[in-house]
Design a protein around this motif. Structure first.
Motif, PDB file in Angstrom:
ATOM      1  N   HIS A 150     -22.596  -1.355 -14.032  1.00 23.33           N
ATOM      2  CA  HIS A 150     -23.012  -2.709 -13.639  1.00 23.33           C
ATOM      3  C   HIS A 150     -23.618  -3.451 -14.824  1.00 23.33           C
ATOM      4  CE1 HIS A 150     -22.596  -0.727  -9.748  1.00 23.33           C
ATOM      5  NE2 HIS A 150     -22.273  -1.922  -9.308  1.00 23.33           N
ATOM      6  N   GLU A 179     -19.770   4.447 -12.442  1.00 28.11           N
ATOM      7  CA  GLU A 179     -18.728   4.249 -11.439  1.00 28.11           C
ATOM      8  C   GLU A 179     -17.415   4.861 -11.921  1.00 28.11           C
ATOM      9  OE1 GLU A 179     -20.364   0.592  -8.748  1.00 28.11           O
ATOM     10  OE2 GLU A 179     -18.939   0.048 -10.309  1.00 28.11           O
ATOM     11  N   LYS A 185     -22.214  -1.833   1.676  1.00 28.64           N
ATOM     12  CA  LYS A 185     -22.075  -2.548   0.405  1.00 28.64           C
ATOM     13  C   LYS A 185     -22.672  -3.953   0.447  1.00 28.64           C
ATOM     14  CE  LYS A 185     -20.693  -1.339  -2.755  1.00 28.64           C
ATOM     15  NZ  LYS A 185     -21.433  -0.548  -3.774  1.00 28.64           N
ATOM     16  N   CYS A 194     -17.657   2.873  -6.663  1.00 30.83           N
ATOM     17  CA  CYS A 194     -18.573   1.832  -6.200  1.00 30.83           C
ATOM     18  C   CYS A 194     -18.683   1.968  -4.684  1.00 30.83           C
ATOM     19  CB  CYS A 194     -18.039   0.461  -6.602  1.00 30.83           C
ATOM     20  SG  CYS A 194     -19.082  -0.886  -6.027  1.00 30.83           S
ATOM     21  N   ASP A 200     -15.516  -3.424  -7.720  1.00 35.32           N
ATOM     22  CA  ASP A 200     -15.945  -3.061  -9.086  1.00 35.32           C
ATOM     23  C   ASP A 200     -14.955  -2.219  -9.893  1.00 35.32           C
ATOM     24  OD1 ASP A 200     -18.167  -4.569  -8.581  1.00 35.32           O
ATOM     25  OD2 ASP A 200     -19.595  -2.904  -8.547  1.00 35.32           O
ATOM     26  N   ARG A 217     -22.036   9.515  -6.306  1.00 35.81           N
ATOM     27  CA  ARG A 217     -22.430   8.214  -5.784  1.00 35.81           C
ATOM     28  C   ARG A 217     -21.278   7.630  -4.968  1.00 35.81           C
ATOM     29  NH1 ARG A 217     -23.152   2.872  -8.146  1.00 35.81           N
ATOM     30  NH2 ARG A 217     -21.888   2.416  -6.309  1.00 35.81           N
ATOM     31  N   GLN A 233     -15.018  -2.314 -13.822  1.00 38.86           N
ATOM     32  CA  GLN A 233     -16.065  -1.625 -14.588  1.00 38.86           C
ATOM     33  C   GLN A 233     -16.045  -0.115 -14.337  1.00 38.86           C
ATOM     34  OE1 GLN A 233     -19.369  -3.832 -12.895  1.00 38.86           O
ATOM     35  NE2 GLN A 233     -19.933  -2.178 -11.523  1.00 38.86           N
TER      36      GLN A 233
HETATM   37 MN    MN Z   1     -20.649  -1.329  -7.792  1.00 42.41          MN
END
Ligand code: MN
Ligand code: PEP
Length: 339
Positions: free
Chosen positions: A272, A298, A131, A102, A309, A126, A312
């Protein structure tokens, strides 16, 4: 309106129509199809515009664009668009895989992740350096230092970098390091930001706002396209509903619907979209089955310790297993997932 040129219309004839469109106060977008060239004439329609364009040499027909979005519409460009940015290809027979944390947290974190996701077949890296956090007290990202670390990871692995730009006055800085500029869900309708990324030569990953309709997403894409940047990737990342078991609700019908309405490639973000690691692998596979052109996932070396995050995020092993699962579905769909 769309000016449909005859098959085999000459370059001079196309150029002449472009000039006519512009002299009528409309903006022109030339789209070279496999069969023929069409010219989208965008702007306020006036009396006699259609008749005046119809009489041009090489013109077959002039038809209205029914959708509220124009350049993004399949009516204007029936052939699907494949967006290429270095190692990342989204669209056509390729399913691109953008993977990484993330947030960029440290050199060790981003480099180890880049190596692991590359080995498992990801085609882009990524990682957020700027952020958008719900609370101003949460980690805001490493900013330029984070961008530098992403560029170092690209240097070593060859993976293209996808990273978010949050503000108009940071577009030049982020574009200096990134291959793909991510517009976050919270900024989907920040029209000045959309215009600013539309004026760069970087591809744009446009995330759907959590309460935006699909037409609003396509009209947001239109802002980027209208500035002359054709490389827009749409991203379904889940919407807000009454459901509380998942962080957002991930509607995969979006993929199928968008496929019919737009030529732009579509990426799904099951991280997400679900907000729960345990749901990500199957929803990634389901996204591929629904026909997505790409995934954004992620991945963190140690999700438990992630600065954002983590709940997730997949660890390296889970990412590898997700890739295997998705690859089987992609093969069945006669597509190639990842590298
Ligand atoms: Mn994120
Ligand atoms: C992200 O990709 O980490 C992110 C902030 O996504 P979104 O804008 O979809 O919430």
């Amino acid at each position: 309106m769309i000016v449909v040129m005859k098959k085999g219309a000459s370059e001079e004839e196309v150029q002449h129509i472009v000039e006519r469109v512009e002299s009528l106060g409309l903006k022109s977008h030339v789209i070279q199809g496999t069969e023929r060239t069409v010219i989208a004439a965008i702007g306020e329609k006036r009396e006699q515009t259609k008749e005046s364009l119809l009489s041009g040499a090489g013109v077959e027909d002039v038809v209205p664009i029914l959708a509220p979005y124009k350049v993004a519409s399949r009516e204007v460009k029936p052939d699907p668009t494949c967006v290429k940015a270095g190692s990342l290809e989204v669209g056509g027979s390729k399913v691109g895989v953008i993977a990484g944390p993330c947030s960029v947290e440290s050199e060790e974190q981003i480099l180890s992740t880049a190596r692991a996701v590359k080995a498992a077949g990801a085609t882009a890296l990524r990682g957020g350096a700027f952020k958008p956090r719900t609370s101003p007290y949460s980690f805001q990202g490493l900013k330029e230092k984070g961008l530098q670390l992403l560029a170092d990871a690209r240097e070593e692995t060859g993976l293209s970098v996808v990273t978010e730009v949050m503000a108009t006055d940071e577009v030049d800085l982020v574009a200096k390091y990134a291959d793909v500029l991510q517009i976050g869900a919270r900024n989907m309708q920040n029209y000045r930001l959309l215009e600013a990324v539309g004026n760069t030569s970087r591809a744009v990953l446009l995330k759907r706002g959590p309460s935006a309709t699909i037409d609003e997403l396509l009209l947001a894409a239109e802002y980027v396209l209208n500035e002359g940047n054709p490389n827009v990737i749409l991203c379904e990342r889940g919407i807000r509903t009454f459901e509380t078991h998942t962080r957002f609700t991930l509607p995969l019908a979006t993929v199928v619907y968008l496929r019919q309405k737009t030529h732009l490639p579509i990426v799904v973000d099951p991280s997400h979209g679900t907000g729960l690691t345990a749901l990500v692998p199957d929803m990634a596979a389901a996204s591929v089955a629904a026909g997505t052109d790409g995934l954004i996932l992620e991945v963190h070396p140690n999700p438990e310790e992630a600065m954002s995050d983590g709940y997730q995020s997949l660890n390296f092993e889970q990412f590898e297993m997700t890739m295997e699962k998705c690859r089987c579905i992609a093969t069945a769909m006669e597509k190639q997932l990842g590298s």
